[in-house]
Write an enzyme that holds these catalytic residues in place. Structure first.
Site, PDB file in Angstrom:
ATOM      1  N   GLU A 268      -9.089  -4.955  -5.049  1.00  0.00           N
ATOM      2  CA  GLU A 268      -8.541  -3.968  -4.121  1.00  0.00           C
ATOM      3  C   GLU A 268      -9.649  -3.155  -3.456  1.00  0.00           C
ATOM      4  OE1 GLU A 268      -5.398  -3.173  -3.214  1.00  0.00           O
ATOM      5  OE2 GLU A 268      -4.335  -4.641  -4.434  1.00  0.00           O
TER       6      GLU A 268
ATOM      7  N   SER B  29       0.834  -1.186   0.000  1.00  0.00           N
ATOM      8  CA  SER B  29       0.000   0.000   0.000  1.00  0.00           C
ATOM      9  C   SER B  29       0.879   1.249   0.000  1.00  0.00           C
ATOM     10  CB  SER B  29      -0.967  -0.046   1.188  1.00  0.00           C
ATOM     11  OG  SER B  29      -1.973   0.935   1.074  1.00  0.00           O
TER      12      SER B  29
ATOM     13  N   HIS C 149      -7.774  -5.243  -0.718  1.00  0.00           N
ATOM     14  CA  HIS C 149      -6.592  -4.511  -0.267  1.00  0.00           C
ATOM     15  C   HIS C 149      -6.216  -4.927   1.153  1.00  0.00           C
ATOM     16  CE1 HIS C 149      -3.751  -1.231  -0.610  1.00  0.00           C
ATOM     17  NE2 HIS C 149      -4.106  -0.772   0.576  1.00  0.00           N
TER      18      HIS C 149
END
Length: 519
Positions: A336, A218, A427
């Site tokens: 995601e 990330s 994610h």
């Protein structure tokens, strides 16, 4: 799932601020020669964990960036004369909640520039490879001391040295308060300072300063994507592992100045009074930053109010136009968007599309929408797929393509395991598998046999890459390199399989006109 439970798991799984228990202070009677090392600043005394791993926690790599050093580039450490205990994690950087909500007292501290080192206890006849982990957290929260990122498994499983680090975040790390070079990228400068410390000192821990792999997820992965285009970082690492990232998000032009003006307006200050932010109490200043972040679903901020900038200094050009061509392993999660939808991260879900739309223009945006509507499979959600590709899928592909064009070997993967958590392969869902931690909220030992095998395959491929520059292992299928013609990638799933072109020709063509600055 009730809304409060959904939000709680969102925070645990993706952008977490986890409590991190400090170890009890050691006495010198507990010291062993193996845990006593000499670095440039003096002697460090670490610990040996019950599993035998040697650990040095809370090692400073720069002076505390507070007081007169707030909004300044990281400054070199002064030497210490007595041995320094490295038995407890240093403070986390000042945290901002995500999604942004006001808080009375901020968690974390401006005195945050610390790193942690894990190494095997067994002797080695050679210097070990080094892996340096950059934590995620939307550039506003997280820490290298987060218990999800402990390095013992990698150190022992891979016979290597593992490092985690902190860096300034939010407005403390990514607000251009002054005109000094790098002022918009203090968080990146912190990361570079940590990497210089690793270069100069990791040999004392048995590590090879010439064989350093950066690894992040990330915001951590996005930071690495930016450092690939930062001349000041060149030579500080040999290869990179990018998890759910790319060379994004990036402000450019006068956008950093526009963000500063928004902060000053909320603070009730004139445009020429930025210097007054220097003297505000940390809690008051952090809440100013949070107030701006709470209004970030605009084309300027894009739901991400604080992040790196093409500043003409640290990043003289867009990173993709200035890449250091090192071997790269680049991957992301299949959906995601799932984490942000479940966590009701409205600012990002609305703001990122608004920013991209403004950057690409109405004609290209209309083509993107039409393409995703046409190419989304029955039962799918084209808006979620467009968001996922905007957030990570396209930036990851562009980074891979540009690195290959620059002459670097690149391998691509996608994390596809549908049972990775309540929101599927979204994610952050790959983190428990990256570190072998078990299912989110369930802890060690909660992996099934097939999940344990998947986690081991991921970790072993990352270790192989750090050791040799190639992620291929005996347990994996033949893993072709990424190229623009075949677009091969490995699907980390049960079982692991090979696939091609995760975007598809029509979507790639629709994204082609989008400028680098759009993502």
């Amino acid at each position: 799932m009730p809304a409060d439970s959904s939000r709680r798991l969102f925070l645990q799984q993706g952008l977490t601020l986890s409590a991190s228990a400090l170890l009890p202070s050691l006495s010198w009677a507990d010291a062993t020669p193996a845990t006593r090392v000499t670095v440039a600043q003096g002697v460090l005394q670490g610990t040996q964990d019950p599993d035998g791993t040697l650990v040095w926690r809370g090692v400073p790599f720069a002076r505390p960036p507070r007081g007169e050093l707030r909004f300044k580039a990281p400054q070199p450490l002064q030497a210490w004369h007595a041995p320094r205990l490295a038995d407890a994690y240093g403070p986390w950087a000042v945290q901002q909640p995500y999604p942004p909500v006001a808080q009375e007292k901020p968690k974390g501290d401006e005195d945050c520039l610390y790193l942690n080192v894990w190494a095997p206890a067994r002797a080695a006849s050679h210097k070990r490879p080094v892996m340096v982990w950059f934590h995620g957290g939307a550039f506003v929260l997280g820490s290298g001391a987060d218990p999800r990122f402990m390095g013992a498994d990698y150190a022992n499983r891979g016979d290597l040295v593992f490092v985690t680090l902190n860096y300034r975040m939010g407005g403390f790390g990514f607000l251009a308060v002054s005109d000094e070079p790098g002022a918009a990228n203090l968080g990146l400068l912190d990361q570079i300072a940590a990497l210089r410390w690793v270069r100069d000192n990791i040999g004392a821990f048995g590590g090879d300063p010439g064989n350093v792999t950066l690894m992040g997820e990330s915001a951590g992965a996005m930071s690495i994507g930016c450092l690939l285009g930062a001349p000041a970082a060149k030579g500080l690492f040999a290869r990179v592992i990018i998890q759910s990232g790319g060379a994004r998000p990036l402000f450019d032009g006068d956008e950093p100045a526009q963000v500063l003006r928004q902060v000053l307006k909320v603070a009730g200050l004139a445009d020429d009074q930025a210097h007054r932010l220097q003297d505000l109490p940390v809690a008051e200043l952090n809440n100013l930053f949070i107030q701006v972040a709470a209004r970030s679903n605009t084309p300027l901020l894009g739901g991400e109010a604080y992040h790196p900038a093409v500043d003409g200094s640290l990043l003289p050009r867009h990173p993709l136009e200035n890449l250091t061509p090192v071997p790269a392993l680049i991957g992301h999660c299949r959906d995601e968007s799932g984490l942000f939808v479940a966590g009701k991260a409205v600012n990002l879900l609305e703001g990122l599309p608004a920013r991209v739309r403004a950057k690409v223009g109405e004609a290209t945006w209309a083509k993107l929408v039409a393409t995703y509507q046409r190419t989304t499979a029955p039962g799918g959600d084209w808006q979620r797929e467009l968001f996922s590709d905007t957030f990570v899928g396209v930036p990851a592909l562009r980074l891979a393509d540009r690195l290959v064009a620059a002459g670097a070997p690149v391998w691509a993967y996608r994390f596809d395991y549908a049972q990775a958590g309540p929101y599927g392969p979204c994610h952050g869902s790959d983190i428990p598998y990256t570190f072998g931690l078990g299912q989110p909220g369930k802890g060690p030992g909660s992996f099934s046999a097939s999940e344990r095998a998947l986690s081991e395959q991921m970790r072993d491929s990352f270790i192989a890459f750090a050791r040799t520059g190639n992620p291929q292992t005996a347990a994996l299928l033949t893993w072709p390199r990424h190229d623009e013609q075949y677009l091969s990638y490995l699907r980390f799933d049960t079982p692991v399989t090979l696939a091609h072109d995760y975007l598809g020709h029509a979507r790639r063509a629709a994204w082609q006109p989008a400028p680098l600055t759009a993502l």
